[in-house]
Design a protein around this motif. Structure first.
Motif, mmCIF file in Angstrom:
data_model
loop_
_atom_site.group_PDB
_atom_site.id
_atom_site.type_symbol
_atom_site.label_atom_id
_atom_site.label_comp_id
_atom_site.label_asym_id
_atom_site.label_seq_id
_atom_site.Cartn_x
_atom_site.Cartn_y
_atom_site.Cartn_z
ATOM 1 N N ILE A 6 8.060 7.959 12.174
ATOM 2 C CA ILE A 6 9.297 8.086 10.914
ATOM 3 C C ILE A 6 9.526 9.630 10.773
ATOM 4 C CG2 ILE A 6 8.569 6.298 9.822
ATOM 5 C CD1 ILE A 6 7.203 7.899 7.659
ATOM 6 N N ALA A 7 10.659 9.657 9.964
ATOM 7 C CA ALA A 7 10.897 11.387 9.785
ATOM 8 C C ALA A 7 10.894 11.581 8.282
ATOM 9 C CB ALA A 7 12.475 11.664 10.080
ATOM 10 N N LYS A 9 10.512 11.453 4.728
ATOM 11 C CA LYS A 9 10.628 10.432 3.670
ATOM 12 C C LYS A 9 11.774 10.763 2.613
ATOM 13 C CE LYS A 9 5.966 8.073 4.118
ATOM 14 N NZ LYS A 9 5.220 7.513 3.508
ATOM 15 N N ASN A 10 12.097 12.031 2.218
ATOM 16 C CA ASN A 10 12.996 12.044 1.230
ATOM 17 C C ASN A 10 14.425 12.041 1.631
ATOM 18 O OD1 ASN A 10 13.930 13.356 -1.292
ATOM 19 N ND2 ASN A 10 14.720 15.121 0.073
ATOM 20 N N TYR A 11 14.519 12.149 3.234
ATOM 21 C CA TYR A 11 16.100 12.137 3.651
ATOM 22 C C TYR A 11 16.306 11.008 4.579
ATOM 23 C CZ TYR A 11 15.928 16.928 2.359
ATOM 24 O OH TYR A 11 15.932 18.310 1.650
ATOM 25 N N SER A 12 15.172 10.573 5.289
ATOM 26 C CA SER A 12 15.334 9.642 6.426
ATOM 27 C C SER A 12 15.561 7.908 6.010
ATOM 28 C CB SER A 12 14.169 9.722 7.512
ATOM 29 O OG SER A 12 14.506 8.863 8.432
ATOM 30 N N SER A 13 16.631 7.572 5.716
ATOM 31 C CA SER A 13 17.140 6.369 5.304
ATOM 32 C C SER A 13 16.939 4.908 6.504
ATOM 33 C CB SER A 13 18.188 6.308 4.978
ATOM 34 O OG SER A 13 19.247 6.858 5.999
ATOM 35 N N TRP A 14 16.709 5.609 7.672
ATOM 36 C CA TRP A 14 16.584 4.573 8.749
ATOM 37 C C TRP A 14 15.138 4.343 8.789
ATOM 38 C CZ3 TRP A 14 20.203 1.381 9.683
ATOM 39 C CH2 TRP A 14 21.219 1.734 9.651
ATOM 40 N N SER A 15 14.127 5.351 8.632
ATOM 41 C CA SER A 15 13.002 5.489 8.671
ATOM 42 C C SER A 15 12.275 4.428 7.396
ATOM 43 C CB SER A 15 11.930 6.735 8.561
ATOM 44 O OG SER A 15 12.292 7.522 9.679
ATOM 45 N N MET A 16 13.035 4.685 6.335
ATOM 46 C CA MET A 16 12.566 3.596 5.143
ATOM 47 C C MET A 16 12.586 2.266 5.300
ATOM 48 S SD MET A 16 14.261 3.265 1.567
ATOM 49 C CE MET A 16 14.149 4.762 0.640
ATOM 50 N N ARG A 17 13.612 1.854 6.149
ATOM 51 C CA ARG A 17 13.874 0.409 6.149
ATOM 52 C C ARG A 17 12.647 -0.512 6.723
ATOM 53 N NH1 ARG A 17 19.265 2.706 6.854
ATOM 54 N NH2 ARG A 17 20.679 1.883 4.973
ATOM 55 N N PRO A 18 12.172 -0.154 7.955
ATOM 56 C CA PRO A 18 10.989 -0.963 8.621
ATOM 57 C C PRO A 18 9.801 -0.611 7.928
ATOM 58 C CG PRO A 18 11.752 0.933 10.142
ATOM 59 C CD PRO A 18 12.783 0.861 9.266
ATOM 60 N N TRP A 19 9.535 0.613 7.355
ATOM 61 C CA TRP A 19 8.378 1.137 6.789
ATOM 62 C C TRP A 19 8.189 0.181 5.386
ATOM 63 C CZ3 TRP A 19 6.305 2.395 2.046
ATOM 64 C CH2 TRP A 19 5.083 3.165 2.072
ATOM 65 N N LEU A 20 9.492 -0.270 4.533
ATOM 66 C CA LEU A 20 9.323 -1.203 3.639
ATOM 67 C C LEU A 20 9.113 -2.325 4.159
ATOM 68 C CD1 LEU A 20 12.498 -0.223 1.370
ATOM 69 C CD2 LEU A 20 10.066 0.332 1.107
ATOM 70 N N GLN A 30 0.097 2.225 11.505
ATOM 71 C CA GLN A 30 0.098 3.568 11.081
ATOM 72 C C GLN A 30 1.325 4.271 11.172
ATOM 73 O OE1 GLN A 30 -2.594 4.884 14.578
ATOM 74 N NE2 GLN A 30 -4.366 4.332 13.445
ATOM 75 N N GLU A 31 1.322 5.182 10.331
ATOM 76 C CA GLU A 31 2.769 6.101 10.325
ATOM 77 C C GLU A 31 2.634 7.397 10.923
ATOM 78 O OE1 GLU A 31 3.639 8.353 6.383
ATOM 79 O OE2 GLU A 31 3.365 6.138 6.060
ATOM 80 N N GLU A 32 3.616 8.133 11.710
ATOM 81 C CA GLU A 32 3.385 9.480 12.243
ATOM 82 C C GLU A 32 5.032 10.037 11.926
ATOM 83 O OE1 GLU A 32 3.404 11.764 16.427
ATOM 84 O OE2 GLU A 32 2.358 9.687 16.217
ATOM 85 N N LEU A 33 4.613 11.040 11.282
ATOM 86 C CA LEU A 33 5.632 11.803 10.673
ATOM 87 C C LEU A 33 6.261 12.805 11.685
ATOM 88 C CD1 LEU A 33 7.590 12.518 8.326
ATOM 89 C CD2 LEU A 33 5.903 14.180 7.627
ATOM 90 N N LEU A 34 7.807 12.832 11.927
ATOM 91 C CA LEU A 34 8.251 13.810 13.014
ATOM 92 C C LEU A 34 9.365 14.443 12.113
ATOM 93 C CD1 LEU A 34 8.693 11.416 16.191
ATOM 94 C CD2 LEU A 34 6.789 13.141 15.621
ATOM 95 N N LEU A 35 9.200 15.637 11.925
ATOM 96 C CA LEU A 35 9.995 16.506 10.938
ATOM 97 C C LEU A 35 11.338 16.537 11.440
ATOM 98 C CD1 LEU A 35 7.603 19.303 9.953
ATOM 99 C CD2 LEU A 35 8.220 17.318 8.584
#
Length: 225
Positions: A6-7, A9-20, A30-35
């Motif tokens: 994911i990217a 969390k404040n901005y990445s709308s597309w990351s939010m969707r499957p995460w939810l 597990q999640e991995e953050l890519l800035l």
């Protein structure tokens, strides 16, 4: 265990969707953050993502890009979980609405970027987003009337994950909506999985200038934020 790239969390709308979806349905991952900012961030993204974008679901040797493809994979892999509505007709409507969200609402998405930390009432020209807001009202209204709520097809499902970022835009920019739509936004914010994502987003120290409304509207330069 699966991993979701994911990217911010404040901005990445597309990351939010499957995460939810993963979090709400209690699927271990597990999640991995890519800035989305900082020196070499694009190169780092390309090194981890086949498309150079997020989200990416990694399951063993398999790397799946694109949010809807990820959600469909999860729905098949965990068929015992109601990621899509169980009812056939409701499921068809949910998939149609999700596809529309994936490809549509471009003016609203462009004029009102997701920014969970921000509060920008009055910053979006309503004439620019009027058609998209009207379509949101019609789409949500039809689904909620049919299901009885509180989510679009009754219980939370993938279609709500698809629309959750749009719901945040309505709140961030205080866009005028009906009581029905406002109640749906409240339901999204009340979801424990969303609350968890939001809490993480509010703690993030990073500012992605190109996703800030001042820069998008040409009222500031990236380096000034």
């Amino acid at each position: 265990m699966m991993k979701l790239l994911i990217a911010n969390k404040n901005y990445s709308s597309w990351s939010m969707r499957p995460w939810l979806v993963l979090t709400h349905f209690e699927i271990p991952f597990q999640e991995e953050l890519l800035l989305l900012n900082g020196e070499g961030w694009k190169e780092a993204m390309l090194a981890r993502s086949p498309s150079g974008k997020v989200p990416v679901l990694i399951d063993g040797e398999l790397a799946i890009v694109e949010t809807l493809a990820i959600i469909e994979y999860l729905a098949e892999r965990f068929a015992h979980k109601p990621i899509w509505p169980v009812d056939r007709e409701a499921r068809a409507l949910a998939r149609a609405a999700s596809a529309e969200m994936h490809a549509g609402f471009m003016k609203l998405r462009g004029a009102a970027p997701m920014n969970l930390r921000a509060s920008h009432p009055g910053r979006v020209a309503l004439d620019d987003v009027a058609d998209d807001l009207a379509r949101v009202e019609a789409l949500w209204g039809g689904l909620l009337e049919r299901s009885g709520g509180p989510y679009l097809c009754g219980a939370f499902s993938a279609v709500d994950a698809m629309f959750a970022p749009l719901a945040t835009r309505l709140r961030t920019y205080d866009l005028p909506v009906s009581d029905m739509a406002a109640e749906y936004v409240e339901a999204i914010y009340a979801l424990p999985a969303f609350q968890s994502w939001l809490a993480d987003a509010l703690k993030e120290p990073w500012i992605v200038a190109d996703d800030e409304i001042d820069v998008i509207q040409g009222r500031g330069e990236p380096e000034t934020l």
